[in-house]
Scaffold this motif. Structure first.
Motif, PDB file in Angstrom:
ATOM      1  N   GLU A  93       0.829  -1.202   0.000  1.00  0.00           N
ATOM      2  CA  GLU A  93       0.000   0.000   0.000  1.00  0.00           C
ATOM      3  C   GLU A  93       0.866   1.257   0.000  1.00  0.00           C
ATOM      4  O   GLU A  93       0.553   2.246  -0.680  1.00  0.00           O
ATOM      5  CB  GLU A  93      -0.940  -0.001   1.202  1.00  0.00           C
ATOM      6  CG  GLU A  93      -1.805   1.252   1.353  1.00  0.00           C
ATOM      7  CD  GLU A  93      -2.751   1.503   0.177  1.00  0.00           C
ATOM      8  OE1 GLU A  93      -3.181   2.663   0.011  1.00  0.00           O
ATOM      9  OE2 GLU A  93      -3.071   0.551  -0.584  1.00  0.00           O
ATOM     10  N   TYR A  96       2.064   1.755  -3.400  1.00  0.00           N
ATOM     11  CA  TYR A  96       0.978   2.252  -4.256  1.00  0.00           C
ATOM     12  C   TYR A  96       0.800   3.757  -4.082  1.00  0.00           C
ATOM     13  O   TYR A  96       0.648   4.495  -5.072  1.00  0.00           O
ATOM     14  CB  TYR A  96      -0.315   1.523  -3.910  1.00  0.00           C
ATOM     15  CG  TYR A  96      -1.487   1.921  -4.775  1.00  0.00           C
ATOM     16  CD1 TYR A  96      -1.653   1.382  -6.045  1.00  0.00           C
ATOM     17  CD2 TYR A  96      -2.432   2.844  -4.314  1.00  0.00           C
ATOM     18  CE1 TYR A  96      -2.725   1.760  -6.847  1.00  0.00           C
ATOM     19  CE2 TYR A  96      -3.503   3.223  -5.106  1.00  0.00           C
ATOM     20  CZ  TYR A  96      -3.643   2.683  -6.368  1.00  0.00           C
ATOM     21  OH  TYR A  96      -4.703   3.062  -7.149  1.00  0.00           O
ATOM     22  N   GLN A  97       0.793   4.232  -2.858  1.00  0.00           N
ATOM     23  CA  GLN A  97       0.649   5.668  -2.609  1.00  0.00           C
ATOM     24  C   GLN A  97       1.826   6.445  -3.180  1.00  0.00           C
ATOM     25  O   GLN A  97       1.661   7.545  -3.718  1.00  0.00           O
ATOM     26  CB  GLN A  97       0.530   5.919  -1.098  1.00  0.00           C
ATOM     27  CG  GLN A  97      -0.720   5.348  -0.461  1.00  0.00           C
ATOM     28  CD  GLN A  97      -1.997   5.934  -1.046  1.00  0.00           C
ATOM     29  OE1 GLN A  97      -2.057   7.120  -1.399  1.00  0.00           O
ATOM     30  NE2 GLN A  97      -3.033   5.107  -1.144  1.00  0.00           N
ATOM     31  N   GLU A  99       3.730   5.461  -5.747  1.00  0.00           N
ATOM     32  CA  GLU A  99       3.708   5.374  -7.205  1.00  0.00           C
ATOM     33  C   GLU A  99       2.607   6.231  -7.826  1.00  0.00           C
ATOM     34  O   GLU A  99       2.827   6.892  -8.843  1.00  0.00           O
ATOM     35  CB  GLU A  99       3.525   3.917  -7.628  1.00  0.00           C
ATOM     36  CG  GLU A  99       3.535   3.722  -9.139  1.00  0.00           C
ATOM     37  CD  GLU A  99       3.346   2.269  -9.537  1.00  0.00           C
ATOM     38  OE1 GLU A  99       4.015   1.838 -10.487  1.00  0.00           O
ATOM     39  OE2 GLU A  99       2.525   1.573  -8.902  1.00  0.00           O
ATOM     40  N   THR A 100       1.426   6.229  -7.226  1.00  0.00           N
ATOM     41  CA  THR A 100       0.277   6.900  -7.850  1.00  0.00           C
ATOM     42  C   THR A 100       0.119   8.359  -7.445  1.00  0.00           C
ATOM     43  O   THR A 100      -0.356   9.176  -8.228  1.00  0.00           O
ATOM     44  CB  THR A 100      -1.016   6.145  -7.515  1.00  0.00           C
ATOM     45  OG1 THR A 100      -1.202   6.114  -6.093  1.00  0.00           O
ATOM     46  CG2 THR A 100      -0.970   4.731  -8.058  1.00  0.00           C
ATOM     47  N   LYS A 101       0.506   8.688  -6.215  1.00  0.00           N
ATOM     48  CA  LYS A 101       0.292  10.040  -5.712  1.00  0.00           C
ATOM     49  C   LYS A 101       1.584  10.759  -5.339  1.00  0.00           C
ATOM     50  O   LYS A 101       1.532  11.922  -4.932  1.00  0.00           O
ATOM     51  CB  LYS A 101      -0.639  10.004  -4.500  1.00  0.00           C
ATOM     52  CG  LYS A 101      -2.003   9.392  -4.778  1.00  0.00           C
ATOM     53  CD  LYS A 101      -2.865   9.378  -3.525  1.00  0.00           C
ATOM     54  CE  LYS A 101      -4.219   8.737  -3.794  1.00  0.00           C
ATOM     55  NZ  LYS A 101      -5.053   8.699  -2.552  1.00  0.00           N
ATOM     56  N   GLN A 102       2.704  10.052  -5.459  1.00  0.00           N
ATOM     57  CA  GLN A 102       3.996  10.606  -5.035  1.00  0.00           C
ATOM     58  C   GLN A 102       3.926  11.098  -3.587  1.00  0.00           C
ATOM     59  O   GLN A 102       4.501  12.114  -3.210  1.00  0.00           O
ATOM     60  CB  GLN A 102       4.449  11.755  -5.952  1.00  0.00           C
ATOM     61  CG  GLN A 102       4.889  11.308  -7.333  1.00  0.00           C
ATOM     62  CD  GLN A 102       3.710  10.891  -8.218  1.00  0.00           C
ATOM     63  OE1 GLN A 102       2.773  11.660  -8.389  1.00  0.00           O
ATOM     64  NE2 GLN A 102       3.760   9.694  -8.785  1.00  0.00           N
ATOM     65  N   GLU A 103       3.197  10.337  -2.776  1.00  0.00           N
ATOM     66  CA  GLU A 103       3.045  10.691  -1.362  1.00  0.00           C
ATOM     67  C   GLU A 103       3.851   9.729  -0.493  1.00  0.00           C
ATOM     68  O   GLU A 103       3.871   8.520  -0.722  1.00  0.00           O
ATOM     69  CB  GLU A 103       1.573  10.631  -0.946  1.00  0.00           C
ATOM     70  CG  GLU A 103       0.710  11.709  -1.566  1.00  0.00           C
ATOM     71  CD  GLU A 103      -0.743  11.629  -1.113  1.00  0.00           C
ATOM     72  OE1 GLU A 103      -1.509  12.536  -1.495  1.00  0.00           O
ATOM     73  OE2 GLU A 103      -1.087  10.663  -0.398  1.00  0.00           O
ATOM     74  N   TYR A 445       3.314  -7.213  -5.763  1.00  0.00           N
ATOM     75  CA  TYR A 445       2.773  -5.855  -5.851  1.00  0.00           C
ATOM     76  C   TYR A 445       1.779  -5.734  -6.998  1.00  0.00           C
ATOM     77  O   TYR A 445       0.725  -5.084  -6.863  1.00  0.00           O
ATOM     78  CB  TYR A 445       3.922  -4.863  -6.011  1.00  0.00           C
ATOM     79  CG  TYR A 445       3.486  -3.421  -6.149  1.00  0.00           C
ATOM     80  CD1 TYR A 445       2.602  -2.840  -5.236  1.00  0.00           C
ATOM     81  CD2 TYR A 445       3.971  -2.629  -7.189  1.00  0.00           C
ATOM     82  CE1 TYR A 445       2.209  -1.515  -5.358  1.00  0.00           C
ATOM     83  CE2 TYR A 445       3.596  -1.302  -7.316  1.00  0.00           C
ATOM     84  CZ  TYR A 445       2.708  -0.752  -6.408  1.00  0.00           C
ATOM     85  OH  TYR A 445       2.312   0.568  -6.528  1.00  0.00           O
ATOM     86  N   LYS A 449      -2.165  -4.570  -6.646  1.00  0.00           N
ATOM     87  CA  LYS A 449      -2.825  -3.463  -7.346  1.00  0.00           C
ATOM     88  C   LYS A 449      -4.100  -3.932  -8.033  1.00  0.00           C
ATOM     89  O   LYS A 449      -5.114  -3.218  -8.041  1.00  0.00           O
ATOM     90  CB  LYS A 449      -1.858  -2.827  -8.351  1.00  0.00           C
ATOM     91  CG  LYS A 449      -0.750  -2.026  -7.719  1.00  0.00           C
ATOM     92  CD  LYS A 449      -0.013  -1.156  -8.712  1.00  0.00           C
ATOM     93  CE  LYS A 449       0.825  -1.980  -9.660  1.00  0.00           C
ATOM     94  NZ  LYS A 449       1.649  -1.102 -10.549  1.00  0.00           N
ATOM     95  N   ARG A 452      -6.633  -4.587  -5.292  1.00  0.00           N
ATOM     96  CA  ARG A 452      -7.043  -3.319  -4.689  1.00  0.00           C
ATOM     97  C   ARG A 452      -8.090  -2.635  -5.551  1.00  0.00           C
ATOM     98  O   ARG A 452      -9.041  -2.032  -5.041  1.00  0.00           O
ATOM     99  CB  ARG A 452      -5.826  -2.408  -4.532  1.00  0.00           C
ATOM    100  CG  ARG A 452      -6.070  -1.146  -3.709  1.00  0.00           C
ATOM    101  CD  ARG A 452      -4.816  -0.272  -3.730  1.00  0.00           C
ATOM    102  NE  ARG A 452      -4.917   0.794  -2.759  1.00  0.00           N
ATOM    103  CZ  ARG A 452      -5.569   1.927  -2.932  1.00  0.00           C
ATOM    104  NH1 ARG A 452      -6.213   2.132  -4.081  1.00  0.00           N
ATOM    105  NH2 ARG A 452      -5.593   2.864  -1.993  1.00  0.00           N
ATOM    106  N   LYS A 453      -7.924  -2.735  -6.853  1.00  0.00           N
ATOM    107  CA  LYS A 453      -8.850  -2.111  -7.791  1.00  0.00           C
ATOM    108  C   LYS A 453     -10.240  -2.742  -7.703  1.00  0.00           C
ATOM    109  O   LYS A 453     -11.253  -2.051  -7.859  1.00  0.00           O
ATOM    110  CB  LYS A 453      -8.301  -2.244  -9.209  1.00  0.00           C
ATOM    111  CG  LYS A 453      -9.163  -1.613 -10.288  1.00  0.00           C
ATOM    112  CD  LYS A 453      -8.519  -1.765 -11.655  1.00  0.00           C
ATOM    113  CE  LYS A 453      -9.380  -1.145 -12.746  1.00  0.00           C
ATOM    114  NZ  LYS A 453      -8.762  -1.304 -14.100  1.00  0.00           N
TER     115      LYS A 453
END
Length: 477
Positions: A93, A96-97, A99-103, A445, A449, A452-453
């Motif tokens: 997770e 994922y954050q 990769e997708t949100k750069q957070e 991973y 994903k 998760r979707k």
């Protein structure tokens, strides 16, 4: 000719009556290798504690069924193919954050033995992760290291007058061990005690990013550190009030610096950290001779302080080389000891996920032929069992290499991927192993994903994770 003929006859006769394993395999030099005293003590107690225990193979015939985490459940796994991706969900997770949100950012602690000496395996794994998810910097580096001269990800030099205590051979250190399993003291008041770092040439390690010193508490209030950057010298006072202290060396990235410690006796020094605070960072905590058991000596309170500062998301345990060949193929004692280690890690680093890497293949000479050592498979079974029982992920390096006879092939092929000790990888082999590890994590991973979707939160069951087969269900713990 008669002498030669008689000698040949004698050899053929005695070859049949002598033990098959009479020729020792080549070994690496033991220079600068600390002995894992906790391993030796555990082995000495083995007969007294563990000889009456019988390992039932019924455990190995079960199918592992997981409980959902945040609405996600990986498919049941056959025990023999266990990977435990379910227990890496919090780590996935975070990926994922990122990769997708750069957070956020991700930190991995890679604990190992001589297999990761000189940053082997780890440097290539770090590079792959940072290339995909971002991040700059080599991570946490100790004050001294037996492999400093062979490491290319950072240039590392130090004076010879450091006082060093290691969890490999010291039970009661003067001050608690750091996250690297060591504590260092600059107790020589007659000569300068120093350490020098210079950035490596790797894609993501070409600078010393945000250099920061980590050190402990002490009654010494006069200690200071002189930072020499080019022709400039900065003086930094060492504030020793807290159990764990962090001192930034520079507000900008550096190419190199030298740190000289003055009046710093009795102040526990742990090491320097280099990272840009973004993406993925991987710390290499390798120790020659380590079985993994010494991690159980970590001071829980201090490790929680390290966790607050560094915030590890994944801890990798890569051991086995030093556990092989102690006269037994029953590794129940090691499975139990490492189960306690994992539980202790979870106490020291709250919220962290664990990935266990099995021993690699190792070749030993049997009847003049290099073959897989008889202890390898029993050890991998024990490592898989403690991974299952402690709810950790598992990477079977022995099988990933190719299983039976793979180390001999790696060492003898052209160009070779392992050294002629038939135990350790060379640079080419280490790259291959890092790629195999990276691929398994990416496989888990990618599944995460997808699930998760399409996830649907299921009703929570009051049961614990279980291992089941057909009409029976047994506790996985």
């Amino acid at each position: 000719m008669a002498v030669i003929f008689i000698s040949a006859l004698c050899f053929l006769f005695f070859k049949e009556v002598l033990p098959k394993r009479i020729f020792l395999e080549p070994t690496i030099s033991l220079k600068n290798v600390a002995v894992d005293s906790l391993l030796l003590e555990t082995i000495a107690l083995e007969e007294e504690i563990y000889t009456d225990e019988k390992t039932s193979d019924t455990f190995y015939r079960k199918k592992i069924v997981f409980e959902q985490i945040d609405g996600i459940i990986y498919p049941p796994e056959e025990y023999g193919q266990y990977k435990g991706f379910q227990y890496l969900i919090p780590f996935f997770e975070k990926l994922y954050q990122l990769e997708t949100k750069q957070e956020g950012d991700i930190r991995i602690a890679y604990f190992g033995d001589s297999m990761t000496d000189g940053d082997l395996i780890v440097q290539d794994f770090r590079k792959a992760m940072q290339t995909q998810f971002g991040g700059e910097g080599v991570g946490f580096v100790s004050i001294t290291s037996e492999s400093a001269s062979s490491r290319s990800s950072i240039s590392h030099q130090y004076s010879g007058n450091w006082k060093i205590q290691s969890y490999l051979n010291v039970k009661r250190p003067i001050k608690p061990f750091g996250v690297n399993g060591h504590v260092f003291f600059a107790n020589d008041t007659l000569s300068d005690t120093w350490v020098r770092y210079k950035a490596g040439f790797g894609m993501h390690t070409s600078q010393l990013n945000n250099p920061t010193l980590f050190y402990g508490n002490s009654s010494n209030k006069t200690g200071e550190m002189l930072i020499k950057i080019g022709k400039d010298t900065l003086i930094k006072k060492l504030n020793t009030e807290k159990q764990l202290n962090a001192l930034a060396i520079s507000t900008t990235n550096l190419k190199s610096f030298k740190a000289v410690f003055k009046q710093a006796d009795s102040i526990p020094i742990y090491g320097f950290n280099f990272d840009d605070g973004k993406g993925v960072h991987v710390d290499n905590f390798s120790n020659r001779g380590n079985s993994g058991l010494p991690i159980s000596t970590f001071n829980t309170n201090l490790m929680k302080q390290f966790q607050e500062r560094l915030d590890y998301d994944l801890i990798i345990l890569h051991y086995g080389t030093n556990v092989l060949n102690y006269g037994t193929y029953n590794y129940n004692w090691y499975e139990k000891g490492m189960t306690r280690v994992v539980n202790h890690i979870k106490e020291c680093f709250p919220g962290v996920t664990i990935l266990v890497i099995s021993t690699a293949d190792k070749a030993t000479k049997y009847e003049l032929e290099m073959k897989t050592d008889s202890a390898v498979v029993p050890l991998t079974l024990a490592q898989r069992k403690y991974a299952v029982q402690s709810k950790a992920g598992y990477f079977n390096l022995y099988e990933a290499m190719g299983g039976e006879g793979s180390m001999a092939k790696w060492a003898e092929e052209v160009p070779p991927m392992a050294n002629k000790d038939y135990t350790h990888f060379n640079y080419k082999g280490a790259q291959k192993v890092a790629g195999l590890l990276y691929d398994q994590i990416q496989t888990g991973y990618a599944q995460y994903k997808l699930m998760r979707k399409n996830k649907k939160v299921l009703p929570t069951k009051p049961t614990v994770d279980s291992v089941s087969s057909k009409n029976n269900t047994v506790n996985a713990q």
